[in-house]
Design an enzyme around this catalytic site. Sequence first.
Site, PDB file in Angstrom:
ATOM      1  CG  ASN A  75      -1.725   1.209   1.420  1.00  0.00           C
ATOM      2  OD1 ASN A  75      -1.787   2.050   0.519  1.00  0.00           O
ATOM      3  ND2 ASN A  75      -2.372   1.341   2.571  1.00  0.00           N
ATOM      4  CE  LYS A 125       0.046   3.141   4.787  1.00  0.00           C
ATOM      5  NZ  LYS A 125       0.163   3.207   6.232  1.00  0.00           N
ATOM      6  CG  HIS A 127      -5.556   1.704   5.350  1.00  0.00           C
ATOM      7  ND1 HIS A 127      -5.104   2.647   6.257  1.00  0.00           N
ATOM      8  CD2 HIS A 127      -4.530   0.841   5.146  1.00  0.00           C
ATOM      9  CE1 HIS A 127      -3.843   2.359   6.563  1.00  0.00           C
ATOM     10  NE2 HIS A 127      -3.469   1.279   5.912  1.00  0.00           N
ATOM     11  CD  GLU A 178      -2.644   5.324   6.850  1.00  0.00           C
ATOM     12  OE1 GLU A 178      -2.696   5.372   5.612  1.00  0.00           O
ATOM     13  OE2 GLU A 178      -1.680   4.824   7.473  1.00  0.00           O
ATOM     14  CD  GLU A 216      -2.830  -2.629   7.281  1.00  0.00           C
ATOM     15  OE1 GLU A 216      -1.717  -2.840   6.802  1.00  0.00           O
ATOM     16  OE2 GLU A 216      -3.508  -1.642   6.993  1.00  0.00           O
ATOM     17  N   GLY A 228       3.240   2.345  10.694  1.00  0.00           N
ATOM     18  CA  GLY A 228       4.169   3.456  10.513  1.00  0.00           C
ATOM     19  C   GLY A 228       4.950   3.826  11.769  1.00  0.00           C
ATOM     20  CB  SER A 236       6.111  -1.573  11.786  1.00  0.00           C
ATOM     21  OG  SER A 236       5.661  -0.263  12.074  1.00  0.00           O
TER      22      SER A 236
HETATM   23  P1  13P Z   1       3.529   0.456   7.480  1.00  0.00           P
HETATM   24  O1  13P Z   1       4.031  -0.837   6.862  1.00  0.00           O
HETATM   25  O2  13P Z   1       4.192   1.672   6.931  1.00  0.00           O
HETATM   26  O3  13P Z   1       3.516   0.379   8.960  1.00  0.00           O
HETATM   27  O4  13P Z   1       1.991   0.597   7.010  1.00  0.00           O
HETATM   28  C1  13P Z   1       1.138  -0.483   7.107  1.00  0.00           C
HETATM   29  C2  13P Z   1      -0.122  -0.163   6.398  1.00  0.00           C
HETATM   30  O5  13P Z   1      -0.883   0.693   6.818  1.00  0.00           O
HETATM   31  C3  13P Z   1      -0.408  -0.890   5.155  1.00  0.00           C
HETATM   32  O6  13P Z   1      -1.702  -0.688   4.731  1.00  0.00           O
END
Ligand code: 13P
Length: 248
Positions: free
Chosen positions: A10, A12, A95, A97, A165, A171, A211
């Site tokens: 992803n 983003k 997701h 976010e 997740e 992150g 992560s």
């Molecule tokens: P990170 O791997 O940057 O922690 O992000 C995970 C994520 O949100 C994938 O959708």
Amino acid sequence: MGRQFFVGGNFKANGTKQSVSSIIDNLNKSNLPSEVEVVICPPSLYLDLAVHENKQKTVSIGAQNVFNKSCGAFTGEICAEQLLDLNINWTLTGHSERRTIIKESDEFIAEKTKYALDKGLSVILCIGETLDERKQNITLDVCARQLDAVSKIIKDWSKIVVAYEPVWAIGTGLAATPDDAEETHKGIRDHLRKTIGEDQAEKIRILYGGSVNGKNAKDFKDKANVDGFLVGGASLKPEFVDIIKSRL
Ligand code: 13P
């Protein structure tokens, strides 16, 4: 059990034409294992570029988001029909976010998931608890609630991959431990056994996200219910290939 190992990337809202091209070029040049299914999700502006530049048979291109209705007067949205028009066969939904920043509700996410599936897309459905919810010890309740909104309106889960997740791991550099991830994944599968049936629950792939990197991915190797990863930051880097190869 025979669930095919799956690695999603992803991106983003990261990247440029040039950087997305270079990530795809790196994948094209890599000797990827034929038994691993890979889906990369660049920003929507670069989906068409990604479809045209990807040369790997085992790599598909996915969207990060889709709307819950057909094309029409919905400013800024992308509909499933348009994704299919570009030969995009996957999308993410739910997701964290979007759940936390855009305030998408469980029901809205379920509707989007249903609309995408009805049109013929496959879906990576993201779920997971916040740090606060983890501290309250309600991780599985939160995951169950997020899943139940979907199972209420969707009976066929064959084109869904679930991505667990935990928000606190995204992150932050603080991945869940393989044991913690396995425990939650098992809890998620047990819950699905009750709601969508033994057979579908056994077949569905449950990815871990948060992560994951080229180093820690192999630590999850022997976890029976971790069927792959959804990767954010590391999917933008060459180590993404190490994650794809982490089960070899
Ligand atoms: P990170 O791997 O940057 O922690 O992000 C995970 C994520 O949100 C994938 O959708």
